[in-house]
Design a protein around this motif. Structure first.
Motif, PDB file in Angstrom:
ATOM      1  N   PHE A  48      40.983  31.865  22.724  1.00 32.69           N
ATOM      2  CA  PHE A  48      40.756  32.673  21.526  1.00 32.69           C
ATOM      3  C   PHE A  48      41.337  34.067  21.695  1.00 32.69           C
ATOM      4  CE2 PHE A  48      37.101  33.344  24.254  1.00 32.69           C
ATOM      5  CZ  PHE A  48      36.763  34.677  24.100  1.00 32.69           C
ATOM      6  N   THR A  49      41.658  34.674  20.567  1.00 32.11           N
ATOM      7  CA  THR A  49      42.061  36.071  20.504  1.00 32.11           C
ATOM      8  C   THR A  49      41.241  36.732  19.397  1.00 32.11           C
ATOM      9  OG1 THR A  49      43.848  35.618  18.933  1.00 32.11           O
ATOM     10  CG2 THR A  49      44.401  35.574  21.274  1.00 32.11           C
ATOM     11  N   TYR A  50      41.173  38.062  19.418  1.00 30.72           N
ATOM     12  CA  TYR A  50      40.367  38.736  18.404  1.00 30.72           C
ATOM     13  C   TYR A  50      40.836  40.164  18.222  1.00 30.72           C
ATOM     14  CZ  TYR A  50      37.857  40.315  22.610  1.00 30.72           C
ATOM     15  OH  TYR A  50      37.532  40.840  23.838  1.00 30.72           O
ATOM     16  N   THR A  51      40.441  40.735  17.090  1.00 31.65           N
ATOM     17  CA  THR A  51      40.726  42.131  16.796  1.00 31.65           C
ATOM     18  C   THR A  51      39.441  42.825  16.360  1.00 31.65           C
ATOM     19  OG1 THR A  51      41.290  41.629  14.487  1.00 31.65           O
ATOM     20  CG2 THR A  51      43.106  41.666  16.087  1.00 31.65           C
ATOM     21  N   ALA A  52      39.344  44.113  16.697  1.00 35.64           N
ATOM     22  CA  ALA A  52      38.196  44.918  16.296  1.00 35.64           C
ATOM     23  C   ALA A  52      38.641  46.364  16.156  1.00 35.64           C
ATOM     24  CB  ALA A  52      37.068  44.820  17.310  1.00 35.64           C
ATOM     25  N   ASP A  53      38.246  47.006  15.073  1.00 36.44           N
ATOM     26  CA  ASP A  53      38.612  48.402  14.836  1.00 36.44           C
ATOM     27  C   ASP A  53      37.567  49.302  15.477  1.00 36.44           C
ATOM     28  OD1 ASP A  53      39.776  50.703  13.939  1.00 36.44           O
ATOM     29  OD2 ASP A  53      38.959  50.552  11.905  1.00 36.44           O
ATOM     30  N   GLY A  80      28.105  46.346  15.824  1.00 31.83           N
ATOM     31  CA  GLY A  80      28.854  47.505  15.345  1.00 31.83           C
ATOM     32  C   GLY A  80      29.992  47.070  14.458  1.00 31.83           C
ATOM     33  N   SER A  81      31.204  47.236  14.931  1.00 31.91           N
ATOM     34  CA  SER A  81      32.364  46.934  14.102  1.00 31.91           C
ATOM     35  C   SER A  81      32.496  45.432  13.866  1.00 31.91           C
ATOM     36  CB  SER A  81      33.644  47.457  14.773  1.00 31.91           C
ATOM     37  OG  SER A  81      33.853  46.795  16.000  1.00 31.91           O
ATOM     38  N   ILE A  82      33.253  45.071  12.818  1.00 34.50           N
ATOM     39  CA  ILE A  82      33.555  43.674  12.533  1.00 34.50           C
ATOM     40  C   ILE A  82      34.620  43.189  13.522  1.00 34.50           C
ATOM     41  CG2 ILE A  82      34.564  42.105  10.832  1.00 34.50           C
ATOM     42  CD1 ILE A  82      33.346  43.872   8.659  1.00 34.50           C
ATOM     43  N   VAL A  83      34.425  41.996  14.066  1.00 35.04           N
ATOM     44  CA  VAL A  83      35.387  41.380  14.978  1.00 35.04           C
ATOM     45  C   VAL A  83      35.917  40.104  14.329  1.00 35.04           C
ATOM     46  CG1 VAL A  83      35.764  40.360  17.258  1.00 35.04           C
ATOM     47  CG2 VAL A  83      34.200  42.305  17.002  1.00 35.04           C
ATOM     48  N   ASN A  84      37.236  40.021  14.181  1.00 34.60           N
ATOM     49  CA  ASN A  84      37.884  38.827  13.635  1.00 34.60           C
ATOM     50  C   ASN A  84      38.448  37.995  14.778  1.00 34.60           C
ATOM     51  OD1 ASN A  84      37.675  39.370  10.671  1.00 34.60           O
ATOM     52  ND2 ASN A  84      38.849  41.185  11.243  1.00 34.60           N
TER      53      ASN A  84
END
Length: 281
Positions: A48-53, A80-84
């Motif tokens: 898996f990979t993911y992004t978070a601001d 906290g932040s949203i993680v996709n």
């Protein structure tokens, strides 16, 4: 940079049906995915990979683990932040064995895990982690190394981690070559490793993990790793600094059958947050 690997039949006939995306909302620390097709936990592993601001380590370090034949769980330590999250669970019908395990609140910097005997020339390891912290630093890196046929060595740059999920994968129709380096010192931004022999790039991929010294930030502790030709692995980071060497555990996995792999490199420039490109299938 982003390097994407695509496995083609006959290796993973079920992989396309167990991939997708999910989102960890701002107020939660865990999300559960129900797999469309049941897998054997001794013949499958999550990618898996993911992004978070967010620069808060506790919010964007995500641990991923299979908890049942139909359940994949992603966990972080702080909400906290949203993680996709984008994920895939390659599921094999044969020629593979997978061992896995977890640790909660692991305190030692160095940990040895007893595993069932594996063939070192056909095996690799990797781990995912979570850690409660409010800043990013490279002390949150973790290396996973099969040191003997019955031992997995986990090493981190911090004295405790809240969670680790580890995997040891043996694929019988592969040959695994070592490409580890121990000389990425504070003044070095790139290094090459010449493999023991040439490999077929359309049948090979790279697995890496590393431990960086304390107080090293993403431009120092983050790496771009790829093949530059069929016998050379290239390691690059954007900045110098830090106090310790960055020791890299690296394995090249080359398939010996009709399985083949596609590689894609994508450049992110300036104000781009993503790049859209077409795949040939």
């Amino acid at each position: 940079h982003n390097d994407e690997l695509v496995f083609q039949d006959p290796l993973v006939p079920q992989a396309s049906s167990n991939k997708g995306s999910t989102q960890m909302g701002s107020g939660v620390t865990s999300v559960t995915v129900t797999l469309a097709n049941a897998i054997s936990q001794t013949r499958a592993f999550p990618i898996f990979t993911y992004t978070a601001d967010q620069t808060d380590t506790g919010q964007f370090l995500v641990e991923g683990k299979l908890t049942s034949p139909t359940t994949l769980v992603f966990t972080r330590q702080n909400s906290g932040s949203i993680v996709n999250i984008e994920y895939a669970v390659p599921s094999f019908t044969g020629n593979i064995s997978v061992q896995n395990g977890t640790f909660e609140n692991l305190d030692p910097v160095d940990t040895n895990v007893a595993i069932t005997s594996v063939n070192l020339s056909k095996s690799f390891a990797y781990s995912t982690i979570r850690k409660s912290d409010t800043v990013w630093a490279s002390i949150h890196t973790l290396s996973s190394n099969i040191t003997t046929s019955t031992n997995l060595h986990l090493k981190t740059g911090v004295f405790d981690l809240n969670g680790i999920a580890w995997y040891v994968v043996q694929i019988n129709n592969t040959e695994v070559l070592d490409c580890s380096i121990v000389a990425m010192n504070p003044s070095t931004v790139n290094k090459t490793y010449v493999l023991q022999r040439q490999v077929a790039l359309n049948k090979s991929f790279i697995m890496t993990s590393w431990v960086a010294g304390p107080d090293q930030f993403p431009n120092v502790a983050g790496y771009f790793i790829n093949f530059t030709n069929n016998q050379t692995v290239y390691f690059q980071r954007n900045g110098t600094g830090g106090t310790d060497e960055n020791n890299m555990i690296c394995r090249v996995i080359e398939f010996q059958d009709n399985t083949f792999i596609q590689h894609y490199n994508v450049n992110f420039n300036g104000d781009k947050l993503g790049v859209l490109f077409n795949k040939p299938w």
